[in-house]
Design an enzyme around this catalytic site. Sequence first.
Site, PDB file in Angstrom:
ATOM      1  N   LYS A 120      -9.715 -25.627 -21.765  1.00 13.51           N
ATOM      2  CA  LYS A 120      -9.182 -24.880 -22.892  1.00 13.51           C
ATOM      3  C   LYS A 120      -7.687 -25.073 -23.103  1.00 13.51           C
ATOM      4  O   LYS A 120      -7.242 -26.081 -23.626  1.00 13.51           O
ATOM      5  CB  LYS A 120      -9.499 -23.380 -22.729  1.00 13.51           C
ATOM      6  CG  LYS A 120     -10.922 -23.057 -22.309  1.00 13.51           C
ATOM      7  CD  LYS A 120     -11.960 -23.462 -23.329  1.00 13.51           C
ATOM      8  CE  LYS A 120     -13.347 -22.988 -22.918  1.00 13.51           C
ATOM      9  NZ  LYS A 120     -14.396 -23.530 -23.765  1.00 13.51           N
ATOM     10  N   TYR A 174     -20.874 -18.469 -16.444  1.00 14.53           N
ATOM     11  CA  TYR A 174     -21.192 -19.811 -16.941  1.00 14.53           C
ATOM     12  C   TYR A 174     -20.106 -20.770 -16.494  1.00 14.53           C
ATOM     13  O   TYR A 174     -18.909 -20.503 -16.671  1.00 14.53           O
ATOM     14  CB  TYR A 174     -21.275 -19.793 -18.470  1.00 14.53           C
ATOM     15  CG  TYR A 174     -21.553 -21.133 -19.097  1.00 14.53           C
ATOM     16  CD1 TYR A 174     -22.821 -21.704 -19.023  1.00 14.53           C
ATOM     17  CD2 TYR A 174     -20.559 -21.834 -19.774  1.00 14.53           C
ATOM     18  CE1 TYR A 174     -23.085 -22.936 -19.609  1.00 14.53           C
ATOM     19  CE2 TYR A 174     -20.811 -23.060 -20.361  1.00 14.53           C
ATOM     20  CZ  TYR A 174     -22.079 -23.604 -20.272  1.00 14.53           C
ATOM     21  OH  TYR A 174     -22.337 -24.819 -20.854  1.00 14.53           O
ATOM     22  N   ASP A 187     -13.137 -20.259 -11.468  1.00 18.92           N
ATOM     23  CA  ASP A 187     -13.318 -20.959 -12.734  1.00 18.92           C
ATOM     24  C   ASP A 187     -12.393 -20.286 -13.749  1.00 18.92           C
ATOM     25  O   ASP A 187     -12.709 -19.241 -14.299  1.00 18.92           O
ATOM     26  CB  ASP A 187     -14.781 -20.865 -13.181  1.00 18.92           C
ATOM     27  CG  ASP A 187     -15.029 -21.496 -14.534  1.00 18.92           C
ATOM     28  OD1 ASP A 187     -14.055 -21.844 -15.229  1.00 18.92           O
ATOM     29  OD2 ASP A 187     -16.207 -21.595 -14.924  1.00 18.92           O
TER      30      ASP A 187
END
Length: 428
Positions: A267, A144, A239
Site C-alpha cells: 500500500k 487476510y 502484516d
Amino acid sequence: MIYQRSSALFAEAEKYIPGGVNSPVRAFKSVGGTPVFIEKAKGAYLYDEDGNRLIDYIASWGPMILGHAHDPVINAVTEKAKKGTSFGMPTETETEIAKLAVSMVPNIDKIRFVNSGTEACMSAVRLARGYTGRDKVIKFAGCYHGHSDAFLIQAGSGAMTFGTPNSPGVPRGTAKDTLLATYNDPESVKTLFEANKDDIAAIIIEPIAGNMGCILPEKGFLEGLRSLCDEYGALLIFDEVMTGFRLAKGGAQEVLGIRADIVTFGKVIGGGMPVGAFASRNEIMDHLAPLGPVYQAGTLSGNPLAMSAGLAMLTELDQKPETFKSLEEKTQYLHKGIARILNKHGVPHQINRMGSMISVHFTEVEVRDFDSSATGNNDTFKKFFHGMLNEGIHLPPSAFESWFLNDALSYEDLDYTINAVDKIAPSL
C-alpha cells in the site's frame, strides 16, 4: 446518480475478464448492483465514467494516504518514466527508499521489496520457516494476508483445529501446516503451541485487523503473542500491509509498542504503485538469497517507477509527521458524527477506529473478532452502502472491509458525509 456508462463497461468487461473484475470485491457481489468504473481521481475525490464525483473512503485500499494524484508522487513517477520503466537491474533509488524505510520503522535492519502485499506475506512466511527449520504457521480467522495457498485457510468445526482449504485449488497438504486461532483470544494460541511444541515457525497477524472491518487488539493480546513466540522459539510476523506508514511513521509497532520479528508492507510504501516489502533484523534477513539459502526473487522487484513513487511518499510522511495527527483527528471527527446520527435514528451499530482506519458494523454486539464481525446485518449494510453511493460517497463495497481516510479530505467533506448518513438513516 446515473451509472449508464459504468453498467455498459461492466457488461463488456464480463465478456473478457472473470466476473468483469480483476479483484473479486470490486464486483459488488456482497452489496448488489453494478460496480462503478473510475476514469480519474484527484485529492479526496474519484470521478467515474459517467461524470459523477465521489468522496473516496477507500483510498485504493489504503495507499493514497495523502490523496489521489499527489503532486510529488506523480512528478517523481513522470520523471523516472522518461528514463525507462524497467531494467531488471539495481538502481540507486532502491537503496534510497530502503535506507529511509529502515530509519522510520523500529526493529528492522534490512528490507526487501517485492510487487504486492500477497508476495510480501508469502515471502515472510517462507523466510520464517527457513530461519526456524519448522513448517507450521498460526494465522487468525478473519485476517487476510493475500491469496497465497497457505493463507486461504478457514477454521474447521472450531477455531483451534487444523485448517481446511477455503478455496478450491488449495492442497490439503498445504492446509495442514496452517493452524487457526481466534483474534483477541491468546488462550487459543497457547493451546496450539502446547499441541505443536517444536513445529510452529511463526505467527502471522494483522496487528490491527482490516479485513473483518477494523478490529483493534485488546490489551495484552499482542503482548501475549510476543511472549508465546519468545517461549517457543517462533517468530512473530506483523502484516502491516494496511497499517505500515499509515498509523505512524513506524506503523503499528510504533503505535502499539510491540516488537515484531518480521514486518510486511504494501500500500503506502509504493505511493499507489504495485509494491510490497518485508523486513527484519540482520540475522533473519541474511538467510535470504543471495546471502543465505532461502530463495526469493522477482524480475520487477524494485521497479524504478514503483521505487520513485514510494520514495516520494515516504519522504513526505517522514518530513511531515503531523500528517498522522491530522488524519487521526479527521477520523475521530467522522466517527463521532456518524455515531451521533445513527444513535439519533436508533440504528443499532458499532464503530471501530484506529488512526485513519474506521469501520461501521450494524450490530449490537461488540466487534472484537471474526465471529462477532459476522453478526452485522448485511441487509442494513447494503442499504447503507447504496444510500451513501447515491449521495456521492464511495465506501468499501463489503461490510468486512475497513475504510481508509486520506488527508486530502476536508472537514466540509466529512460534514457532507455525516449529513448524508442523516439523510439515509431513516431507511435503515
